[in-house]
Design an enzyme around this catalytic site. Structure first.
Site, PDB file in Angstrom:
ATOM      1  N   THR A  93       0.827  -1.205   0.000  1.00  0.00           N
ATOM      2  CA  THR A  93       0.000   0.000   0.000  1.00  0.00           C
ATOM      3  C   THR A  93       0.865   1.261   0.000  1.00  0.00           C
ATOM      4  O   THR A  93       1.936   1.293   0.610  1.00  0.00           O
ATOM      5  CB  THR A  93      -0.913  -0.004   1.235  1.00  0.00           C
TER       6      THR A  93
ATOM      7  N   GLU B 225      -6.313  -5.757   3.602  1.00  0.00           N
ATOM      8  CA  GLU B 225      -6.232  -6.847   2.621  1.00  0.00           C
ATOM      9  C   GLU B 225      -7.427  -6.863   1.676  1.00  0.00           C
ATOM     10  O   GLU B 225      -7.936  -7.917   1.287  1.00  0.00           O
ATOM     11  CB  GLU B 225      -6.050  -8.202   3.309  1.00  0.00           C
TER      12      GLU B 225
END
Length: 379
Positions: free
Chosen positions: A125, A364
């Site tokens: 990320t 996730e």
């Protein structure tokens, strides 16, 4: 169709739950309040065989399947999701090494995780690219037999405590096919140019280490490339298709733990001269909680079983992750409500469960992304 667990699987459940009761409960409140990462806990879990359970025996691991990993995760999360995350994430990202890495990489890094001599992380990320993985900006430019990495990653679990991390980078920026621009590269954290900043003030899972990681001209040998250059996006999606079942198991465990505590509370707490548990309205809520948990448990076990049997189903895994996360949030809300005012103070663990639950709908793959995966398969 056999829904019974084997004797070994039941033993794993029992071992994990007993470990959590013994090792988690004495430190849960302290780790939550102080955002304390209990590194010593990882070593104890390694000695018990609860870290890197999916790593094959050839690399010093137990060699369990992902159903067994889900069973262990469920029992640990039943006591404390934040501390479960400490243990589950100790090997997070190394699945990519196992699935796509060279034999040399596997022999070098995987045994370190099982023994507790090292911890891993996955750096995917970025500040402006979360669910939209294809828009990451961190680059890895070849210079001779090295890559030079520049960029930043956000919300890296284990970011300040890991010894190496698997980093998603842009290696082929001019590639017309956008998804073929990316590669996974293994980066040891003792290399020059890496800055790691712990993120504080999280709503939940406060024992888990979360960080921002900045790369400034970080040099890494080309042999640290995992799999093929340009295949990183596809490798990462395959990785998430598997690990989402573990997040689903966290949701099942957390919800079950909240129900456990609520059943105990309503049997002990009296109003108008009789226990809360004697009221039909309370009984109906407990029944609804238990039913949703069992549904989440079954879809999670099925998803994990299919992975172990070579029938990976991304839509089913997305269903499990989305439904179990949403169930955990719903059950914890009910649990806190049934605790009344006492549930709102930290003397009772249910408020921590309530705060921890929300992350299961976010990390996730946010639940909206999971629904997109399901819908694509349907259409």
């Amino acid at each position: 169709m056999n829904f019974d667990l084997t004797g070994e699987q039941k033993l794993l459940q029992e071992t994990a739950y007993k470990f959590a009761l013994k090792e988690f409960e004495p430190i849960s409140k302290e780790c939550d309040r102080e955002e304390k990462y209990p590194k010593e806990l990882v070593k104890k879990a390694c000695e018990t065989g609860l870290v890197g359970c999916f790593i094959p025996e050839g690399y010093d691991g137990p060699g369990f399947g992902f159903l067994e990993v889900a069973l262990i995760t469920e029992q640990l999360s039943r006591v404390d999701l934040g501390l479960d995350l400490v243990l589950v994430s100790a090997s997070f990202g190394s699945e990519n090494i196992l699935l796509f890495g060279t034999e040399k990489q596997k022999l070098k890094y995987l045994p370190l995780l099982v023994s507790g001599r090292a911890m891993a992380a996955g750096a995917y990320t970025e500040p402006n690219a979360g669910t939209d993985v294809a828009n990451i900006r961190t680059t890895a430019v070849k210079d001779g037999d090295e890559y030079i990495i520049n960029g930043s990653k956000m919300f890296v679990t284990n970011g300040t405590v890991c010894d190496f991390m698997v980093v998603l980078c842009v290696t082929n920026p001019k590639e017309e096919k956008k998804h073929q621009r990316f590669s996974l590269i293994l980066v040891e954290t003792d290399r020059e140019g890496i800055t790691r900043n712990k993120i504080k003030g999280k709503m939940g899972v406060r024992a888990s280490d979360t960080a921002e990681v900045i790369f400034e001209d970080v040099r890494v040998p080309c042999e640290n490339l995992i799999g093929e250059e340009g295949k990183g996006f596809y490798q990462l999606m395959h990785f998430f298709d598997i690990t989402r079942t573990i997040v689903a198991a966290q949701g099942v465990g957390l919800a079950q733990g909240a129900l456990d505590k609520t059943i105990k509370y309503v049997q002990e707490r009296t109003t108008f001269g009789k226990p809360l548990a004697t009221y039909q309205g309370v009984q109906f809520q407990l029944a609804e909680m238990a039913t949703k948990i069992e549904l989440a448990r079954n879809i999670t076990y099925k998803a994990a079983w299919k992975i172990d049997n070579g029938q990976l189903d991304p839509a089913l895994n997305a269903m499990a992750k989305y439904y179990a996360g949403e169930t955990a949030v719903w059950v914890c809300d009910k649990a806190l409500q049934l605790h009344g005012g006492y549930g709102y103070i930290d003397e009772y663990d249910v408020q921590r469960f309530y705060r921890d639950a929300k992350i299961l709908e976010i990390y996730e793959g946010a639940k909206e992304a999971e629904k997109m995966t399901i819908a694509r398969r349907l259409l």
